[in-house]
Design a protein around this motif. Structure first.
Motif, PDB file in Angstrom:
ATOM      1  N   ALA A 497       0.811  -1.224   0.000  1.00  0.00           N
ATOM      2  CA  ALA A 497       0.000   0.000   0.000  1.00  0.00           C
ATOM      3  C   ALA A 497       0.844   1.273   0.000  1.00  0.00           C
ATOM      4  N   THR A 498       2.185   1.148  -0.061  1.00  0.00           N
ATOM      5  CA  THR A 498       2.999   2.371   0.002  1.00  0.00           C
ATOM      6  C   THR A 498       2.898   3.170  -1.293  1.00  0.00           C
ATOM      7  N   GLN A 499       2.974   4.450  -1.151  1.00  0.00           N
ATOM      8  CA  GLN A 499       2.958   5.351  -2.316  1.00  0.00           C
ATOM      9  C   GLN A 499       4.413   5.683  -2.642  1.00  0.00           C
ATOM     10  N   SER A 500       5.059   4.820  -3.404  1.00  0.00           N
ATOM     11  CA  SER A 500       6.482   5.030  -3.665  1.00  0.00           C
ATOM     12  C   SER A 500       6.858   4.257  -4.921  1.00  0.00           C
ATOM     13  N   TRP A 501       8.153   4.256  -5.247  1.00  0.00           N
ATOM     14  CA  TRP A 501       8.578   3.486  -6.423  1.00  0.00           C
ATOM     15  C   TRP A 501       8.391   2.000  -6.198  1.00  0.00           C
ATOM     16  N   TYR A 502       8.258   1.577  -4.941  1.00  0.00           N
ATOM     17  CA  TYR A 502       8.006   0.157  -4.665  1.00  0.00           C
ATOM     18  C   TYR A 502       6.739  -0.329  -5.358  1.00  0.00           C
ATOM     19  N   GLY A 504       5.181   1.601  -7.873  1.00  0.00           N
ATOM     20  CA  GLY A 504       4.997   2.329  -9.140  1.00  0.00           C
ATOM     21  C   GLY A 504       4.268   3.649  -8.959  1.00  0.00           C
ATOM     22  N   ALA A 505       3.963   4.020  -7.709  1.00  0.00           N
ATOM     23  CA  ALA A 505       3.142   5.221  -7.475  1.00  0.00           C
ATOM     24  C   ALA A 505       3.884   6.509  -7.809  1.00  0.00           C
ATOM     25  N   ASN A 506       5.218   6.440  -7.947  1.00  0.00           N
ATOM     26  CA  ASN A 506       5.974   7.673  -8.248  1.00  0.00           C
ATOM     27  C   ASN A 506       5.930   8.039  -9.729  1.00  0.00           C
ATOM     28  N   ILE A 507       5.389   7.164 -10.562  1.00  0.00           N
ATOM     29  CA  ILE A 507       5.324   7.446 -12.007  1.00  0.00           C
ATOM     30  C   ILE A 507       3.850   7.468 -12.419  1.00  0.00           C
ATOM     31  N   GLU A 508       3.450   8.599 -12.936  1.00  0.00           N
ATOM     32  CA  GLU A 508       2.042   8.768 -13.314  1.00  0.00           C
ATOM     33  C   GLU A 508       1.628   7.705 -14.335  1.00  0.00           C
ATOM     34  N   GLY A 509       0.526   7.052 -14.072  1.00  0.00           N
ATOM     35  CA  GLY A 509      -0.030   6.097 -15.024  1.00  0.00           C
ATOM     36  C   GLY A 509       0.599   4.714 -14.975  1.00  0.00           C
ATOM     37  N   PRO A 511       1.196   1.017 -13.942  1.00  0.00           N
ATOM     38  CA  PRO A 511       0.337   0.039 -13.271  1.00  0.00           C
ATOM     39  C   PRO A 511       0.849  -0.256 -11.867  1.00  0.00           C
ATOM     40  N   SER A 512      -0.071  -0.405 -10.954  1.00  0.00           N
ATOM     41  CA  SER A 512       0.311  -0.578  -9.555  1.00  0.00           C
ATOM     42  C   SER A 512       0.502  -2.051  -9.200  1.00  0.00           C
ATOM     43  N   ARG A 513       1.664  -2.368  -8.698  1.00  0.00           N
ATOM     44  CA  ARG A 513       1.933  -3.709  -8.178  1.00  0.00           C
ATOM     45  C   ARG A 513       3.258  -3.601  -7.431  1.00  0.00           C
ATOM     46  N   LEU A 514       3.395  -4.281  -6.307  1.00  0.00           N
ATOM     47  CA  LEU A 514       4.683  -4.248  -5.604  1.00  0.00           C
ATOM     48  C   LEU A 514       5.736  -4.779  -6.572  1.00  0.00           C
ATOM     49  N   ILE A 515       6.753  -3.966  -6.824  1.00  0.00           N
ATOM     50  CA  ILE A 515       7.703  -4.269  -7.894  1.00  0.00           C
ATOM     51  C   ILE A 515       8.621  -5.440  -7.521  1.00  0.00           C
ATOM     52  N   SER A 516       8.747  -5.667  -6.224  1.00  0.00           N
ATOM     53  CA  SER A 516       9.707  -6.668  -5.756  1.00  0.00           C
ATOM     54  C   SER A 516       9.002  -7.847  -5.091  1.00  0.00           C
ATOM     55  N   TYR A 517       9.519  -9.046  -5.330  1.00  0.00           N
ATOM     56  CA  TYR A 517       9.001 -10.222  -4.634  1.00  0.00           C
ATOM     57  C   TYR A 517       9.406 -10.139  -3.168  1.00  0.00           C
ATOM     58  N   ILE A 518       8.458 -10.361  -2.280  1.00  0.00           N
ATOM     59  CA  ILE A 518       8.771 -10.204  -0.864  1.00  0.00           C
ATOM     60  C   ILE A 518       8.533 -11.499  -0.070  1.00  0.00           C
ATOM     61  N   GLY A 519       8.598 -12.624  -0.789  1.00  0.00           N
ATOM     62  CA  GLY A 519       8.456 -13.919  -0.115  1.00  0.00           C
ATOM     63  C   GLY A 519       9.764 -14.398   0.489  1.00  0.00           C
ATOM     64  N   GLY A 520      10.831 -13.627   0.300  1.00  0.00           N
ATOM     65  CA  GLY A 520      12.131 -14.002   0.870  1.00  0.00           C
ATOM     66  C   GLY A 520      13.102 -14.456  -0.207  1.00  0.00           C
ATOM     67  N   VAL A 521      14.333 -14.005  -0.058  1.00  0.00           N
ATOM     68  CA  VAL A 521      15.395 -14.405  -0.992  1.00  0.00           C
ATOM     69  C   VAL A 521      15.582 -15.921  -0.935  1.00  0.00           C
ATOM     70  N   ASN A 522      15.564 -16.456   0.281  1.00  0.00           N
ATOM     71  CA  ASN A 522      15.750 -17.903   0.445  1.00  0.00           C
ATOM     72  C   ASN A 522      14.658 -18.696  -0.282  1.00  0.00           C
ATOM     73  N   GLU A 523      13.422 -18.247  -0.131  1.00  0.00           N
ATOM     74  CA  GLU A 523      12.296 -18.928  -0.775  1.00  0.00           C
ATOM     75  C   GLU A 523      12.381 -18.764  -2.301  1.00  0.00           C
ATOM     76  N   TYR A 524      12.752 -17.579  -2.731  1.00  0.00           N
ATOM     77  CA  TYR A 524      12.902 -17.318  -4.174  1.00  0.00           C
ATOM     78  C   TYR A 524      13.966 -18.247  -4.767  1.00  0.00           C
ATOM     79  N   HIS A 525      15.088 -18.379  -4.080  1.00  0.00           N
ATOM     80  CA  HIS A 525      16.148 -19.271  -4.566  1.00  0.00           C
ATOM     81  C   HIS A 525      15.630 -20.707  -4.653  1.00  0.00           C
TER      82      HIS A 525
END
Ligand code: NAP
Length: 542
Positions: A497-502, A504-509, A511-525
């Motif tokens: 819900a943050t209004q930031s580059w995380y 996409g809220a810092n760029i007009e238009g 699409p909104s989605r958390l830009i980074s996977y946050i399930g954990g580096v370990n889980e991603y690996h």
């Protein structure tokens, strides 16, 4: 070289792999592909290696990861030979390190510098990419690997009247390499994110007058930056195998993780002790080493936010200024936490003025400076620390077209979707290192994630060559599966819900989605390894 890629030897413009970017990922990718015997060509817009660490040479630029984990692991000789000088090295030191790597492994000859990719089109008949550059070259390559970094496309707000301003305007990510003489000048800085903080704390004592145009306040954590002597360097070198293991199995690619258990299992005194201990470490462990509930539980987040707000308040003499510098509209850690080194103290100086441009926005440049909705601020130099079009920006600029002319820019203008942040459905043999929806997009110590991603890509290419497969691409179903998982994890956190580059809220238009996977580096690996071990199940191979 296998038969599959023999076409690549037909002309000097035909390559097995084209890698875009000579930063941390690009240098490593070129090194690895060359070691595998591929004909590889690197392309870099800058005249030199360094990537982020070439471009972001503004005063005070410094890495927020400890040097002993912000490095390559692939060569023990390199680890032994390079001497880090500080716990958190400045930009120039990281740039020197990357130059040292380029020299040691003779990587420069594989790159075309001062060259930008202007188009990349998938040729389905030939099963290769046709790549155009601003130097008028046309290359073909079986694999197209973007290593353009997450934060490469500067965001410059377009205030009217710029041409009338008689002073100097620069963006931090395009700061003049020779520097700017700010002595005796009236300087305005727009932006108070991680970059603005580093810049402001560095130039405040040098300039005649500094005006900080702040729209949103940031929670900074006081950095503890130790100088390293030989004993410290030996200590960290002796731990490199252990550190490598640790960062790869951690939540965010650092040598610390959430090791304190649950917030709810601790008494208030124990929590205070943990927070104080982490604060004293002076690193991002205050962000990603306290309690996991900070990211998901509003009540916990508010208590930790209060702890940090008190730390900031104690640094600022004027309570009214403190009220404006202390963030209240978002919780601690829901957006990238910067480390600071004297930032809050600048607001105790007579030559520093804080202007709130949330209540009175900047409207235009004038001949003399900047005009907000309230008044004009006379300035000699204006420095924009206004951030980036993160993740998608540099890829969108390359005009990438996949199967049947599908435009990556158009697709991502509608919805930002990837598979593991590494491939995109419709774009065979395109590998997007540091692409959106992977931890490397924002939620990782970059060297940890970039090396893992390059390893995944080069392993995949080795597999394709061994199996005589010409191209690979995720199916739509596989991509949906990853995006759904990404969203599920993201939406369970306060970050979504943050209004930031995380988001996409810092760029007009955008699409909104958390830009980074946050399930954990370990889980991603683990998931990346699983895909590889399955022989790339869910991917179309031709
Ligand atoms: P940022 O976090 O996006 O901050 C940009 C700043 O500019 C914000 O304060 C923003 O305000 C402000 N801004 C943008 N447009 C504006 C406008 N029209 N009027 C007034 N203010 C405006 O960008 P950044 O500071 O460059 O940092 C980006 C990322 O780079 C960081 O999050 C971090 O990941 C990385 N970084 C790392 C390091 C390091 O490792 N040490 C150092 C620097 C940066 P709003 O928030 O209100 O939009």
């Amino acid at each position: 070289m296998t038969e599959v890629v023999s076409k690549s030897q037909s002309s000097e413009h035909d390559y097995d792999a084209v890698v875009v970017g000579a930063g941390i990922a690009g240098l490593y990718a070129v090194y690895k592909l060359r070691e595998m015997g591929l004909r590889v060509r690197g392309i870099e817009a800058a005249p030199a290696v360094g990537g982020t660490w070439y471009w972001n040479c503004y005063p005070g630029a410094r890495v927020d990861s400890q040097s002993y984990i912000y490095q390559y692991w692939f060569s023990d000789e390199l680890i032994q030979e390079w001497d880090w000088q500080e716990r958190f090295p400045p930009q120039a030191e990281v740039e020197r390190y990357l130059n040292f790597v380029a020299d040691k492994f003779e990587l420069r000859d594989n790159f075309a510098f001062e060259t930008r990719v202007t188009s990349a089109d998938w040729d389905n008949d030939a099963q290769c990419w046709l790549i155009g550059t601003d130097q008028g070259e046309s290359l073909s390559s079986r694999y197209f690997i973007s290593c353009t970094g997450m934060l490469s496309e500067p965001k410059t707000p377009h205030f009217p009247g710029k041409e009338s301003f008689q002073g100097t305007v620069v963006h931090t990510a395009r700061y003049p390499r020779e520097g700017l003489d700010l002595k005796g000048k009236r300087v305005g800085v727009i932006g108070s994110g991680a970059t603005g903080i580093q810049l402001i704390q560095t130039i405040a004592s040098e300039v005649e007058h500094l005006t900080v145009f702040q729209r949103s306040a940031s929670y900074g954590v006081a950095m503890r930056n130790d100088q390293f002597d030989d004993a410290a360097r030996d200590h960290w070198r002796s731990k490199s195998a252990e550190l490598q293991e640790k960062v790869n199995n951690s939540f965010v690619g650092f040598d610390y993780s959430f090791e304190n258990g649950s917030w709810y299992d601790h008494t208030p005194e124990q929590r205070q002790h943990v927070l104080e201990e982490k604060w004293q470490e002076g690193s991002l462990s205050m962000w990603v080493g306290t309690y996991p509930e900070m990211f998901t539980d509003e009540a916990v987040n508010e208590e930790i936010s209060c702890f940090v707000r008190d730390k900031i308040r104690a640094r600022i003499n004027d309570p009214a200024i403190a009220d404006r510098v202390i963030p209240t509209t978002h919780g601690f850690g829901t957006y990238r936490v910067p480390l600071e080194n004297g930032y809050y103290d600048v607001y105790n100086r007579d030559n520093v003025e804080l202007v709130d441009v949330k209540s009175a926005p900047i409207e235009s440049f004038t001949a003399k400076g900047l005009q907000t909705s309230e008044k004009e601020y006379p300035l000699d130099v204006i420095i924009m620390a206004t951030g980036f079009n993160a993740g998608t920006g540099s890829l969108a600029r390359m005009n990438i077209r996949g199967r049947e002319g599908l435009s990556l820019t158009d697709e991502w203008n509608k919805d930002i979707r990837t598979t593991l942040g590494l491939q995109v459905h419709g774009f065979p043999n395109l590998f997007t290192v540091a692409g959106p929806l992977a931890p490397s997009a924002a939620f990782c110590n970059m060297t940890t994630c970039l090396q893992q991603q390059v390893n995944w890509v080069t392993d995949c290419i080795a597999y394709l060559r061994a199996e005589q497969v010409k191209s690979i691409e995720p199916t739509e179903a596989k991509q949906d599966e990853w995006v759904d998982h990404h969203d599920e994890v993201a939406n369970a956190t306060l970050l979504a819900a943050t209004q930031s580059w995380y988001t996409g809220a810092n760029i007009e238009g955008k699409p909104s989605r958390l830009i980074s996977y946050i399930g954990g580096v370990n889980e991603y690996h683990r998931i990346c390894d699983e895909v590889q071990a399955s022989g790339y199940e869910g991917f179309t191979k031709i």
